[in-house]
Design a protein around this motif. Structure first.
Motif, PDB file in Angstrom:
ATOM      1  N   THR A  38       6.504  -3.159  -2.248  1.00 43.27           N
ATOM      2  CA  THR A  38       5.542  -2.864  -3.332  1.00 43.27           C
ATOM      3  C   THR A  38       6.002  -1.649  -4.132  1.00 43.27           C
ATOM      4  OG1 THR A  38       4.162  -1.555  -1.847  1.00 43.27           O
ATOM      5  CG2 THR A  38       3.529  -3.869  -2.153  1.00 43.27           C
ATOM      6  N   ASN A  39       6.712  -0.707  -3.463  1.00 44.61           N
ATOM      7  CA  ASN A  39       7.215   0.453  -4.207  1.00 44.61           C
ATOM      8  C   ASN A  39       8.264   0.022  -5.237  1.00 44.61           C
ATOM      9  OD1 ASN A  39       5.662   2.329  -2.815  1.00 44.61           O
ATOM     10  ND2 ASN A  39       7.347   3.772  -2.630  1.00 44.61           N
ATOM     11  N   GLN A  81       5.849  -7.550   3.273  1.00 41.91           N
ATOM     12  CA  GLN A  81       7.058  -7.092   2.586  1.00 41.91           C
ATOM     13  C   GLN A  81       8.285  -7.517   3.396  1.00 41.91           C
ATOM     14  OE1 GLN A  81       6.022  -2.946   0.479  1.00 41.91           O
ATOM     15  NE2 GLN A  81       5.979  -2.780   2.693  1.00 41.91           N
ATOM     16  N   GLY A  93      10.326  -3.601   3.235  1.00 43.79           N
ATOM     17  CA  GLY A  93       9.451  -2.436   3.137  1.00 43.79           C
ATOM     18  C   GLY A  93      10.259  -1.166   3.375  1.00 43.79           C
ATOM     19  N   LYS A  94      10.027  -0.184   2.512  1.00 43.89           N
ATOM     20  CA  LYS A  94      10.809   1.060   2.604  1.00 43.89           C
ATOM     21  C   LYS A  94      10.014   2.149   3.308  1.00 43.89           C
ATOM     22  CE  LYS A  94      11.748   1.220  -1.996  1.00 43.89           C
ATOM     23  NZ  LYS A  94      12.306   1.887  -3.177  1.00 43.89           N
ATOM     24  N   GLY A  95      10.629   2.788   4.290  1.00 43.67           N
ATOM     25  CA  GLY A  95      10.049   3.971   4.912  1.00 43.67           C
ATOM     26  C   GLY A  95      10.747   5.204   4.386  1.00 43.67           C
ATOM     27  N   TYR A 118      -0.206  -2.831   2.466  1.00 39.90           N
ATOM     28  CA  TYR A 118       1.059  -2.478   1.806  1.00 39.90           C
ATOM     29  C   TYR A 118       0.702  -2.282   0.338  1.00 39.90           C
ATOM     30  CZ  TYR A 118       2.461  -4.922   6.028  1.00 39.90           C
ATOM     31  OH  TYR A 118       2.559  -5.349   7.327  1.00 39.90           O
ATOM     32  N   ASN A 167       3.745  13.198   6.052  1.00 34.83           N
ATOM     33  CA  ASN A 167       3.156  11.976   5.489  1.00 34.83           C
ATOM     34  C   ASN A 167       2.573  11.004   6.492  1.00 34.83           C
ATOM     35  OD1 ASN A 167       5.545  11.150   6.683  1.00 34.83           O
ATOM     36  ND2 ASN A 167       5.699   9.415   5.311  1.00 34.83           N
ATOM     37  N   GLY A 209       1.862   5.422   6.980  1.00 33.89           N
ATOM     38  CA  GLY A 209       2.736   6.418   6.361  1.00 33.89           C
ATOM     39  C   GLY A 209       2.708   6.295   4.850  1.00 33.89           C
ATOM     40  N   ILE A 210       3.232   7.308   4.212  1.00 38.75           N
ATOM     41  CA  ILE A 210       3.223   7.383   2.749  1.00 38.75           C
ATOM     42  C   ILE A 210       4.635   7.681   2.260  1.00 38.75           C
ATOM     43  CG2 ILE A 210       2.329   8.703   0.764  1.00 38.75           C
ATOM     44  CD1 ILE A 210      -0.116   9.321   2.686  1.00 38.75           C
ATOM     45  N   LEU A 211       5.073   6.908   1.291  1.00 35.70           N
ATOM     46  CA  LEU A 211       6.388   7.157   0.693  1.00 35.70           C
ATOM     47  C   LEU A 211       6.200   7.386  -0.799  1.00 35.70           C
ATOM     48  CD1 LEU A 211       9.531   7.127   0.817  1.00 35.70           C
ATOM     49  CD2 LEU A 211       9.406   4.686   0.314  1.00 35.70           C
ATOM     50  N   GLY A 257       3.510   5.056  -2.268  1.00 30.35           N
ATOM     51  CA  GLY A 257       3.451   3.848  -1.436  1.00 30.35           C
ATOM     52  C   GLY A 257       2.720   4.152  -0.139  1.00 30.35           C
ATOM     53  N   ILE A 258       1.753   3.305   0.185  1.00 33.52           N
ATOM     54  CA  ILE A 258       0.922   3.537   1.375  1.00 33.52           C
ATOM     55  C   ILE A 258       1.009   2.315   2.284  1.00 33.52           C
ATOM     56  CG2 ILE A 258      -1.457   3.886   2.183  1.00 33.52           C
ATOM     57  CD1 ILE A 258      -1.977   5.183  -0.649  1.00 33.52           C
ATOM     58  N   GLY A 259       1.391   2.541   3.512  1.00 31.09           N
ATOM     59  CA  GLY A 259       1.420   1.462   4.500  1.00 31.09           C
ATOM     60  C   GLY A 259       0.499   1.829   5.650  1.00 31.09           C
TER      61      GLY A 259
HETATM   62  C1  BTN Z   1       6.975   6.325   6.234  1.00 30.48           C
HETATM   63  O1  BTN Z   1       8.181   6.225   6.501  1.00 30.48           O
HETATM   64  O2  BTN Z   1       6.177   6.810   7.034  1.00 30.48           O
HETATM   65  C2  BTN Z   1       6.473   5.831   4.892  1.00 30.48           C
HETATM   66  C3  BTN Z   1       6.129   4.379   4.937  1.00 30.48           C
HETATM   67  C4  BTN Z   1       5.607   3.827   3.624  1.00 30.48           C
HETATM   68  C5  BTN Z   1       5.427   2.340   3.658  1.00 30.48           C
HETATM   69  C6  BTN Z   1       4.757   1.822   2.426  1.00 30.48           C
HETATM   70  S1  BTN Z   1       4.229   0.138   2.593  1.00 30.48           S
HETATM   71  C7  BTN Z   1       3.864   0.063   0.896  1.00 30.48           C
HETATM   72  C8  BTN Z   1       4.943   0.832   0.163  1.00 30.48           C
HETATM   73  N1  BTN Z   1       6.066  -0.036  -0.170  1.00 30.48           N
HETATM   74  C9  BTN Z   1       7.170   0.281   0.517  1.00 30.48           C
HETATM   75  O3  BTN Z   1       8.260  -0.311   0.447  1.00 30.48           O
HETATM   76  N2  BTN Z   1       6.926   1.347   1.304  1.00 30.48           N
HETATM   77  C10 BTN Z   1       5.575   1.839   1.135  1.00 30.48           C
END
Ligand code: BTN
Length: 248
Positions: free
Chosen positions: A16-17, A39, A42-44, A59, A102, A113-115, A131-133
């Motif tokens: 989603t990011n 996703q 999905g990116k952390g 997501y 985060n 978590g939040i990115l 980005g909030i998961g």
């Molecule tokens: C972390 O590493 O703690 C941050 C995780 C963030 C995940 C959310 S899910 C929605 C948004 N899209 C992504 O690809 N990552 C963030």
């Protein structure tokens, strides 16, 4: 514009990011929100993967076009954490806590978590994607074993399946309120709320930054949302980003 006035709902998406970044590049308005069912990429933080199976987790990415004075992404992430923790506490009754910078934690396990990603030009933020998961309904057995060891979900904690939509709407409401405080530069309000939502202050923590690993006492956050650490030598260090483990 109110955060979440426009919500774009997707099924499967890479991230989603990434999707929100494309939208923002094309001119999407401040406050636009992207929500997906799952996703595939999905990116952390720190280049990690955010495991994002379908089945009712959150997501979500929020597009922000902050005023030019806002140059500080760390405080934005801290603010987003406050909004998420308050919203998740309200409907679950769980003691959701914040771990800098985060993490949303419950009983020492990661709930979410939040990115935050930004596009900047000449030192100013053109747009930011928050980005909030949040693990809402995922079963622990559906997570890879390395994630299972450190993660939890609302369902795992409460033994009840819950609608993610209620949480999404509460997070967006809280976000709207706290973002306003950020824009109005009410930093102490945000930091005070953060202090009340964490149990890490005064504890011994280990922080790994890009270049070093430090152990010391987590003293406080400064006005930028940076972590103030007291090292064994007594020297205080400010950390803008890193990976934190609470040792004792
Ligand atoms: C972390 O590493 O703690 C941050 C995780 C963030 C995940 C959310 S899910 C929605 C948004 N899209 C992504 O690809 N990552 C963030």
């Amino acid at each position: 514009m109110k955060i979440g006035k426009e919500i774009i709902r997707l099924g499967t998406i890479d991230s989603t990011n990434a999707f929100a970044t494309d939208l923002a590049e094309k001119g999407a308005a401040h406050g636009t929100v992207v929500v997906a069912e799952n996703q595939t990429k999905g990116k952390g933080r720190l280049g990690r993967i955010w495991v994002s199976p379908p089945g009712g987790n959150i997501y979500m990415s929020i597009i922000l076009r902050p005023p030019t004075e806002l140059r500080n992404v760390t405080l934005l992430t801290v603010m987003a954490g406050v909004a998420c923790a308050r919203a998740m506490r309200r409907n679950t009754g769980l003691t959701v806590e914040l771990k800098w910078p985060n993490d949303l934690m419950v009983s020492g396990r990661k709930l979410g978590g939040i990115l935050t990603e930004v596009k900047s030009k000449a030192g100013s933020i053109v747009f930011a994607i928050v980005g909030i998961g949040v693990n809402v309904n995922v079963r622990m057995e559906d997570l890879p074993s390395d994630v299972r060891r450190i993660a939890t979900s609302v369902r795992n904690e409460t033994t009840k399946e819950q609608s993610k939509d209620v949480f999404i709407s509460d997070i967006l409401d809280e976000f709207d309120t706290w973002y306003e405080s950020l824009v109005e530069d009410k930093r102490e309000l945000i930091l005070d709320e953060w202090r009340g939502l964490t149990s890490m202050l005064g504890r011994t923590v280990q922080v790994t930054t890009g270049s070093e690993t430090l152990t010391g006492i987590a003293d406080d956050l400064d006005e930028k949302g940076f972590l103030i650490m007291r090292l064994p030598s007594g020297i205080k260090r400010k950390i803008d980003a890193g990976d934190l483990t609470i040792l004792r």
